[in-house]
Design an enzyme around this catalytic site. Sequence first.
Site, PDB file in Angstrom:
ATOM      1  N   GLY A 180       0.908  -1.200  -0.248  1.00  0.00           N
ATOM      2  CA  GLY A 180      -0.268  -0.359   0.055  1.00  0.00           C
ATOM      3  C   GLY A 180       0.742   1.469  -0.764  1.00  0.00           C
TER       4      GLY A 180
ATOM      5  N   HIS B 156     -32.038  17.652  -5.406  1.00  0.00           N
ATOM      6  CA  HIS B 156     -31.797  19.285  -4.718  1.00  0.00           C
ATOM      7  C   HIS B 156     -32.429  18.534  -3.315  1.00  0.00           C
ATOM      8  CE1 HIS B 156     -32.130  23.636  -3.545  1.00  0.00           C
ATOM      9  NE2 HIS B 156     -33.441  22.625  -2.817  1.00  0.00           N
TER      10      HIS B 156
ATOM     11  N   GLY C 252       2.343  24.184   1.678  1.00  0.00           N
ATOM     12  CA  GLY C 252       2.072  23.190   0.625  1.00  0.00           C
ATOM     13  C   GLY C 252       0.750  21.813   1.430  1.00  0.00           C
TER      14      GLY C 252
ATOM     15  N   GLU D 133       5.972  29.905   5.641  1.00  0.00           N
ATOM     16  CA  GLU D 133       6.224  29.250   4.280  1.00  0.00           C
ATOM     17  C   GLU D 133       7.157  30.021   3.222  1.00  0.00           C
ATOM     18  OE1 GLU D 133       4.758  26.818   2.189  1.00  0.00           O
ATOM     19  OE2 GLU D 133       6.415  27.652   0.511  1.00  0.00           O
TER      20      GLU D 133
ATOM     21  N   GLY E  10      13.930  -4.152  -3.058  1.00  0.00           N
ATOM     22  CA  GLY E  10      14.967  -4.515  -4.689  1.00  0.00           C
ATOM     23  C   GLY E  10      15.376  -3.542  -4.999  1.00  0.00           C
TER      24      GLY E  10
END
Lengths: 468, 449
Positions: free
Chosen positions: A37, A440, A179, A200, A111
Amino acid sequence: MIYDLAIVGSGPGGYTAAICAAREGMRVLLVERDRLGGTCLNRGCIPTKSYYYDAKLFHAARSSDVLLNNSHIAVDFAKMLERKRRVVGTLCRGLEHIIHSHGITVAVGQGDLLSPREIRITPHGSEPYQVRAANIILATGSRPTVPRGFTVDGRIVQTTDEALNSPDLPQQVVIIGAGVIGIEMASIYINLGARVSLIEMLPDILFTEDADVRAAMREILIRRGAKVHLESVVLEISKSEEEAMVLFKNAAGEVLEEPADRVLLATGRSPVLDGLDVNRLDMAFSGRFVRVDKRMRTSISGVYAIGDLVGGMMLAHKAAAEGEAAVADLKGVSRPVQPHRIPRCIWGLAEIGAIGLTEEEAKAARPRIRVSRFPYQASGAAHALGETDGFVKLIGDPESGEILGVHIIGAHATELISEASTAMSLEAFVEDLCEGIKPHPTVSETLSEAALNWNNKAVHLPASRWPR
Amino acid sequence: MATEVVIPMLGVTIETGIIVEWLKKEGDPVQKGESLFVVEADKVVTEVEAPASGILAKILLPVGQKVPVLTVVAIITEPGEALPKEYGEPPAAGRSANASVEARNHGAEPVTEPAKVRKPLPQTVPDGPPRAVPAARKLAREKGIDLARVQGSGPEGVILYKDVATAVKSAHVAASRLARQAAERSGIGLEGIAGSGVRGRIMKSDVARAIKEAAAPHLGKVVQMDRMRQVIARRMAESAFTAPHIHFFTELRMDALLSFRQQVLQDFENRYRLRPSINDFLIKAAALTIRDFPLMNATLRGEEIHILPEINICLAVALPGGLITPAIPSADQCGLSEIVRQREDLVRRARAGTLNIDEIERGTFTISSLAQYDITHFTAILNPPQSGILSVGKTRSQLELNNGQVVSVQTCMLGLSVDHRVIDGAMAAEFLQSLKWRLEKPTFSFLHV
């Protein structure tokens, strides 16, 4: 056995590619050194959303006019953490089941790409072995960037990796970086009752979003008590046993300090290149990221790269779309991922859903554009929900009717943007957005109304009161 | 009786007309009064009615040709009636009514009245309803096509029958809204466009590609120029379009040179292990002749002519993707064996791609030989910034009258191209003649070496 396709990394990009390839009848190997995941499921999208909705519920309850004794409501942070783990656990098991049901081989271990056809897999605590595959997709993702000079201790100074598993709730948080990650974490902390300061470097928060959306989000943050320091550079984080002091220089050049019991570094994410011997493999890069063509092919024949590893928008659904594009290329089909068709969702104090060009980008790209808006204030559903902050902003080409960009801030914006995404992928006209009948009262009516207003035909606005 | 259809008189001042569309095909039955074709004259577009009922047996005037009014453009025959044989083959630009006077005597009914003209179409009104020929309007009405969304291909954008027919076909193809709009605006049909969307739906980008392909039909395979091709393209264009070339040819008697080569060949092979080719003699002779004509070794720089001190002769070497011209330095001062040696080395390395820049750029005069092909002569483009290039054709046997005797001689056509900005015709002629003299008397010439 030689696999048709080996994929390194099982985040949304990797597992989507694996499932698509398996559905095409390929023999697929999925290599993962951690949990299935990837960041999305374990350290990103899903855990933050579990926290986000809990925090939002808490704030809604605390600020409700209709609940009694709600000033005494408290949050059990341990329970929040437990629920998050349960959600992640359920989804991980579900994903594992889906992967196995497709006959995909999962190899657990680090890997490393040895050659265009070979991967070395090193399981934890056992001997490495090699596998061969006709094609390889690298989907190793990203990790939080820790700027030079800062150290993450995991307790006071954290990245999202630590913050999402922290056992306690901070009272005063300084978030470095405003961000998407900074804004989402700020909304969680603010809704849980913490005081938040955002620092920031750039001239605005969420700098890639439309200016109107940025201004609206900034306004909401300030209204909810957050301090927003723009064009500010952090100079030093000094720590004591329980606290930290963040020293920074603001836009005016003044050196200021913010105290905190938690400092969150949200300064972006860097590609994970652990398994790539960059010097030996002669792979081409664009800056920090692996360079790929429109079909996600790297400079090494037979090797693809997708997701955060290749840069661009670091979003799970972008990685998944790129995974599909890479598998399509293996089948000889070109399915390039168009950046303007990737929706962007931000779970801040108000939700943001956006797709396509900002007004500024659209002005630069087209000789003429037409912009329309529809405020949540004019939506019955928004009033019933008690969330009247927000608007829909729609940018189209008046000549062709093409939808160039849709920017929504407000309740359910992250869901609502899907409709714009579908319309744009069908290459519909602006007018098509109001062609279908909307139920609606729902906030989905706001997008329809914005499309109507694009031709000055909005129903729930007084005549020419709201300029387009 | 066959009836001739003519372009009617469209007005007192209008003398010519162009058929922009035939509404009927050859072999179609037509009713008198039915629209037959659309004609444009002085920007007036009108439909013309059939003057008689029958079969449209022959269309004599294709779309797009301007002809005088009253030109016979088609023949209508009665059902079962054969086409009068004088109409068997359509003349290129129809027949004039005058020419058809002869035809009348061969059985065609005289034109008693010109074909009827329907009301001319209204001129374009901005934002008004689109202009369309009545047949197009009728089809659009039948098929439910909105004429406002059909791009007319007739003069001034008038919508023709075929435009509506294309729109009818397109209406049944799966395409995105933007794709359909793009196709309508550019007037191309959607059918036949390969769709890249879901279930083959045609997307905007597919239409954009089709428009591009339609604009540049039959481009075929695109080959990217490699570096060498780019350089050749740039240099040759620069040479051809800046240096005014003049070309001269002279026929060279080759017998003496060929036998001279035979005489020295054995000696060269034994002594140097080298085989001089005719090219080597050409290089040497050209270099020696240039000594007498220094302007042949010149290059133009702005307002100045620079006469170069070294005579470096280039030999054009053909390579798989182009050609290259390495130069033998100071060829006038080299012995023949040295020229052979250098030539062999340069050609070998040109093919291996191991020449250095100096060897390619030092040339001052070029020889290009196609002697191994069945090419008698050709004009060469100067190798910039040089001012002269020699082109060499194949050696062939010819008969010549020599003192009343027919003798067989070997000849070769020698061509010279020069930059007229530097060298005038008389000098070029003298140079070529001098070179010819040298090559025809090899023993004498090469004694000086």
